[in-house]
Design a protein around this motif. Sequence first.
Motif, PDB file in Angstrom:
ATOM      1  N   GLY A 331      22.317  38.173  49.101  1.00  0.00           N
ATOM      2  CA  GLY A 331      23.760  38.309  49.243  1.00  0.00           C
ATOM      3  C   GLY A 331      24.238  39.540  48.513  1.00  0.00           C
ATOM      4  O   GLY A 331      23.580  40.034  47.584  1.00  0.00           O
ATOM      5  N   ASP A 332      25.360  40.096  48.943  1.00  0.00           N
ATOM      6  CA  ASP A 332      25.971  41.246  48.265  1.00  0.00           C
ATOM      7  C   ASP A 332      25.043  42.451  48.229  1.00  0.00           C
ATOM      8  O   ASP A 332      25.050  43.240  47.280  1.00  0.00           O
ATOM      9  N   GLY A 333      24.191  42.570  49.257  1.00  0.00           N
ATOM     10  CA  GLY A 333      23.320  43.736  49.366  1.00  0.00           C
ATOM     11  C   GLY A 333      22.080  43.686  48.506  1.00  0.00           C
ATOM     12  O   GLY A 333      21.387  44.703  48.338  1.00  0.00           O
ATOM     13  N   GLY A 334      21.767  42.525  47.959  1.00  0.00           N
ATOM     14  CA  GLY A 334      20.578  42.386  47.130  1.00  0.00           C
ATOM     15  C   GLY A 334      20.189  40.932  47.011  1.00  0.00           C
ATOM     16  O   GLY A 334      20.690  40.068  47.737  1.00  0.00           O
ATOM     17  N   THR A 335      19.301  40.635  46.068  1.00  0.00           N
ATOM     18  CA  THR A 335      18.861  39.252  45.924  1.00  0.00           C
ATOM     19  C   THR A 335      19.166  38.722  44.531  1.00  0.00           C
ATOM     20  O   THR A 335      18.947  39.395  43.522  1.00  0.00           O
ATOM     21  N   TYR A 336      19.723  37.499  44.504  1.00  0.00           N
ATOM     22  CA  TYR A 336      19.924  36.775  43.258  1.00  0.00           C
ATOM     23  C   TYR A 336      18.639  36.016  42.932  1.00  0.00           C
ATOM     24  O   TYR A 336      18.020  35.416  43.813  1.00  0.00           O
ATOM     25  N   ILE A 337      18.240  36.051  41.664  1.00  0.00           N
ATOM     26  CA  ILE A 337      16.968  35.496  41.226  1.00  0.00           C
ATOM     27  C   ILE A 337      17.198  34.625  40.007  1.00  0.00           C
ATOM     28  O   ILE A 337      17.845  35.052  39.043  1.00  0.00           O
ATOM     29  N   VAL A 338      16.646  33.422  40.018  1.00  0.00           N
ATOM     30  CA  VAL A 338      16.794  32.497  38.898  1.00  0.00           C
ATOM     31  C   VAL A 338      15.542  32.504  38.044  1.00  0.00           C
ATOM     32  O   VAL A 338      14.428  32.352  38.539  1.00  0.00           O
ATOM     33  N   SER A 339      15.735  32.702  36.742  1.00  0.00           N
ATOM     34  CA  SER A 339      14.696  32.443  35.745  1.00  0.00           C
ATOM     35  C   SER A 339      15.149  31.218  34.973  1.00  0.00           C
ATOM     36  O   SER A 339      16.154  31.272  34.256  1.00  0.00           O
ATOM     37  N   SER A 340      14.439  30.121  35.133  1.00  0.00           N
ATOM     38  CA  SER A 340      14.937  28.839  34.655  1.00  0.00           C
ATOM     39  C   SER A 340      14.963  28.721  33.136  1.00  0.00           C
ATOM     40  O   SER A 340      15.628  27.845  32.586  1.00  0.00           O
ATOM     41  N   TYR A 341      14.214  29.590  32.448  1.00  0.00           N
ATOM     42  CA  TYR A 341      14.271  29.625  30.988  1.00  0.00           C
ATOM     43  C   TYR A 341      14.730  31.010  30.544  1.00  0.00           C
ATOM     44  O   TYR A 341      14.228  32.020  31.023  1.00  0.00           O
ATOM     45  N   ALA A 342      15.669  31.042  29.588  1.00  0.00           N
ATOM     46  CA  ALA A 342      16.182  32.304  29.072  1.00  0.00           C
ATOM     47  C   ALA A 342      15.627  32.610  27.690  1.00  0.00           C
ATOM     48  O   ALA A 342      16.091  33.522  27.022  1.00  0.00           O
ATOM     49  N   ARG A 343      14.635  31.850  27.263  1.00  0.00           N
ATOM     50  CA  ARG A 343      14.057  32.033  25.937  1.00  0.00           C
ATOM     51  C   ARG A 343      12.541  31.976  26.034  1.00  0.00           C
ATOM     52  O   ARG A 343      11.984  31.425  26.981  1.00  0.00           O
ATOM     53  N   GLU A 344      11.888  32.519  25.033  1.00  0.00           N
ATOM     54  CA  GLU A 344      10.446  32.394  24.968  1.00  0.00           C
ATOM     55  C   GLU A 344      10.062  30.935  24.719  1.00  0.00           C
ATOM     56  O   GLU A 344      10.787  30.184  24.081  1.00  0.00           O
ATOM     57  N   GLU A 345       8.878  30.583  25.220  1.00  0.00           N
ATOM     58  CA  GLU A 345       8.428  29.202  25.091  1.00  0.00           C
ATOM     59  C   GLU A 345       8.007  28.896  23.657  1.00  0.00           C
ATOM     60  O   GLU A 345       7.271  29.644  23.037  1.00  0.00           O
ATOM     61  N   SER A 346       8.513  27.774  23.157  1.00  0.00           N
ATOM     62  CA  SER A 346       8.114  27.271  21.855  1.00  0.00           C
ATOM     63  C   SER A 346       8.510  25.799  21.805  1.00  0.00           C
ATOM     64  O   SER A 346       9.312  25.342  22.625  1.00  0.00           O
ATOM     65  N   PRO A 347       7.960  25.022  20.871  1.00  0.00           N
ATOM     66  CA  PRO A 347       8.317  23.599  20.814  1.00  0.00           C
ATOM     67  C   PRO A 347       9.825  23.394  20.673  1.00  0.00           C
ATOM     68  O   PRO A 347      10.475  24.014  19.838  1.00  0.00           O
ATOM     69  N   GLY A 348      10.361  22.551  21.550  1.00  0.00           N
ATOM     70  CA  GLY A 348      11.785  22.255  21.494  1.00  0.00           C
ATOM     71  C   GLY A 348      12.692  23.324  22.045  1.00  0.00           C
ATOM     72  O   GLY A 348      13.910  23.290  21.837  1.00  0.00           O
ATOM     73  N   THR A 349      12.138  24.292  22.781  1.00  0.00           N
ATOM     74  CA  THR A 349      12.958  25.357  23.349  1.00  0.00           C
ATOM     75  C   THR A 349      14.021  24.782  24.283  1.00  0.00           C
ATOM     76  O   THR A 349      13.694  24.031  25.198  1.00  0.00           O
ATOM     77  N   PRO A 350      15.303  25.119  24.080  1.00  0.00           N
ATOM     78  CA  PRO A 350      16.335  24.657  25.015  1.00  0.00           C
ATOM     79  C   PRO A 350      16.073  25.202  26.420  1.00  0.00           C
ATOM     80  O   PRO A 350      15.540  26.300  26.583  1.00  0.00           O
ATOM     81  N   HIS A 351      16.447  24.402  27.424  1.00  0.00           N
ATOM     82  CA  HIS A 351      16.213  24.809  28.805  1.00  0.00           C
ATOM     83  C   HIS A 351      17.383  25.667  29.299  1.00  0.00           C
ATOM     84  O   HIS A 351      18.017  25.373  30.302  1.00  0.00           O
ATOM     85  N   ASP A 352      17.676  26.737  28.549  1.00  0.00           N
ATOM     86  CA  ASP A 352      18.655  27.711  29.012  1.00  0.00           C
ATOM     87  C   ASP A 352      18.096  28.437  30.227  1.00  0.00           C
ATOM     88  O   ASP A 352      16.898  28.388  30.498  1.00  0.00           O
ATOM     89  N   GLY A 353      18.951  29.154  30.936  1.00  0.00           N
ATOM     90  CA  GLY A 353      18.470  29.869  32.111  1.00  0.00           C
ATOM     91  C   GLY A 353      19.245  31.143  32.371  1.00  0.00           C
ATOM     92  O   GLY A 353      20.282  31.401  31.753  1.00  0.00           O
ATOM     93  N   GLN A 354      18.723  31.931  33.297  1.00  0.00           N
ATOM     94  CA  GLN A 354      19.327  33.208  33.672  1.00  0.00           C
ATOM     95  C   GLN A 354      19.430  33.292  35.192  1.00  0.00           C
ATOM     96  O   GLN A 354      18.598  32.749  35.914  1.00  0.00           O
ATOM     97  N   VAL A 355      20.439  34.033  35.656  1.00  0.00           N
ATOM     98  CA  VAL A 355      20.502  34.459  37.046  1.00  0.00           C
ATOM     99  C   VAL A 355      20.602  35.983  37.057  1.00  0.00           C
ATOM    100  O   VAL A 355      21.531  36.554  36.465  1.00  0.00           O
ATOM    101  N   TRP A 356      19.645  36.620  37.718  1.00  0.00           N
ATOM    102  CA  TRP A 356      19.585  38.075  37.831  1.00  0.00           C
ATOM    103  C   TRP A 356      19.969  38.509  39.234  1.00  0.00           C
ATOM    104  O   TRP A 356      19.882  37.722  40.192  1.00  0.00           O
ATOM    105  N   PHE A 357      20.378  39.787  39.354  1.00  0.00           N
ATOM    106  CA  PHE A 357      20.645  40.367  40.671  1.00  0.00           C
ATOM    107  C   PHE A 357      19.828  41.644  40.798  1.00  0.00           C
ATOM    108  O   PHE A 357      19.949  42.554  39.975  1.00  0.00           O
ATOM    109  N   TYR A 358      18.978  41.676  41.830  1.00  0.00           N
ATOM    110  CA  TYR A 358      18.197  42.885  42.086  1.00  0.00           C
ATOM    111  C   TYR A 358      18.876  43.698  43.177  1.00  0.00           C
ATOM    112  O   TYR A 358      19.105  43.199  44.286  1.00  0.00           O
ATOM    113  N   ASP A 359      19.202  44.939  42.851  1.00  0.00           N
ATOM    114  CA  ASP A 359      19.824  45.878  43.791  1.00  0.00           C
ATOM    115  C   ASP A 359      18.725  46.803  44.318  1.00  0.00           C
ATOM    116  O   ASP A 359      18.241  47.671  43.586  1.00  0.00           O
ATOM    117  N   PRO A 360      18.307  46.648  45.583  1.00  0.00           N
ATOM    118  CA  PRO A 360      17.200  47.465  46.086  1.00  0.00           C
ATOM    119  C   PRO A 360      17.554  48.935  46.256  1.00  0.00           C
ATOM    120  O   PRO A 360      16.667  49.794  46.230  1.00  0.00           O
TER     121      PRO A 360
END
Length: 460
Positions: A331-360
């Motif tokens: 959409g919007d001339g590119g692709t939206y991409i979900v990264s389901s974790y926004a933090r490095e993996e470690s015990p008890g890491t919150p399940h934060d997330g990111q949405v990125w937009f790639y503009d080709p």
Amino acid sequence: MTLNRRDFAKQSAAAGAALALTGAVGALASAPGAIAAPHDGGRELGYGPLVEDPDGMLALPAGFSYRVITHSGVTSLESGESTPSNHDGTATFAGPRGTTFLVNNHELKGPRSKWKHPVPLTEGLVYDPAASGGCTVVEVHRDGRVAEWVGIAGTSTNCAGGRTPWGTWLTCEENSDLAGENGMTKDHGYVFEVDPLDRRANRDPRPIKAFGRYDHEAVVIDPKRGHAYLTEDASKPNGLFFRWVPPHGFEHGRGRLRTLADDAGVLQAPACFDSGGRFVDDLSRATAIGTVYGVDWVDVPDRDGRTADVREQFAPGQVTRARKLEGMWWGDGGTYIVSSYAREESPGTPHDGQVWFYDPRRRTLTLKVLIGVATGFDGPDNITVSPYGGLVIAEDGEGTQHLFGATDRGRTYPIARNDFNDSEFTGVVFSPDGDTLFANIQDPGIMLAITGPWRRQPQR
């Protein structure tokens, strides 16, 4: 247009200087406290607070209602067999006389004996008779009648997938078992094309090996350039975001992908760099909405991963990874991409997330949405671009599961809550006319159609 690290650094410096002088929101702007940006309960955005469902299925804003379209163990296919379980990625297609067709993935992994309701092995539509997954096609008539049949069977762990510009579905196997592993009789880890409107086109399924063999999550096609973009949900090491460049002279269209040679085109992985030209090893390094990375593309050595998984074929410093890459949508001339974790993996890491937009065109990745516990949502997964502005995201996090909207400034608001169980939402997608939002409760496998007073959302 080409983009190298030096040029990107110069452009970023210029944008940063302009931002400092004008105070305007620019390419390198960030939202203070973005990861904790609150949703507003519907007072400015969204449709108001969610109302508890007396039937215990789906909480929605006032004025909205839902209908169950398919329900594993309850509804049946044309053959009389049960609707398969574990609904996942879904797309909609306009049919004749006002009908809506949907292709629905079923994320079923391992041998068929493991599941009470696997995808039936319909003659002529089976890739590997040992595998339990696949897709069904659902036809919803204007008068409410529903029909469902198998689109492909004998595939494994069919996850997010993606719709093509020419009106077919690409179903992705999020499992790369080889023949002989876990009871499989054929190699897995591929993408297959399913035609919702032509049953004959789905006979004798053939994997699109040119897209590579790995734990596929989602795929989109750039309608202008013909590139395919694909996500990989994997860890240790984290997965990759891929680009497939078609061979010279190749023309997309119905059934054309299955004619490709196994090594057709070029499969590539990204190498991202920041505004100073410094390599970025993982997308979790970004912590502010508005972060922009330039992207180079690095060829994959062995796309079929025979001796080493594709993501393991790169040395440190070669490619940029992301933890738990999930859904995508064009959409919007590119692709939206979900990264389901926004933090490095470690015990008890919150399940934060990111949405990125790639503009080709610019070859940049921009962080559009950060989702954390303070927003009221976590674990973003499937995604779609809303005809009413912004995004709609399916939650696969901790605790209660939601569908929620996000604006182009990263603000979020609730759309629905799963009151039935603690299963994730999947397959979020609007009907071709925008009147209905379809979504699935993955377990046991329930497809829902949500209607109501949809309206344009302010993108603030």
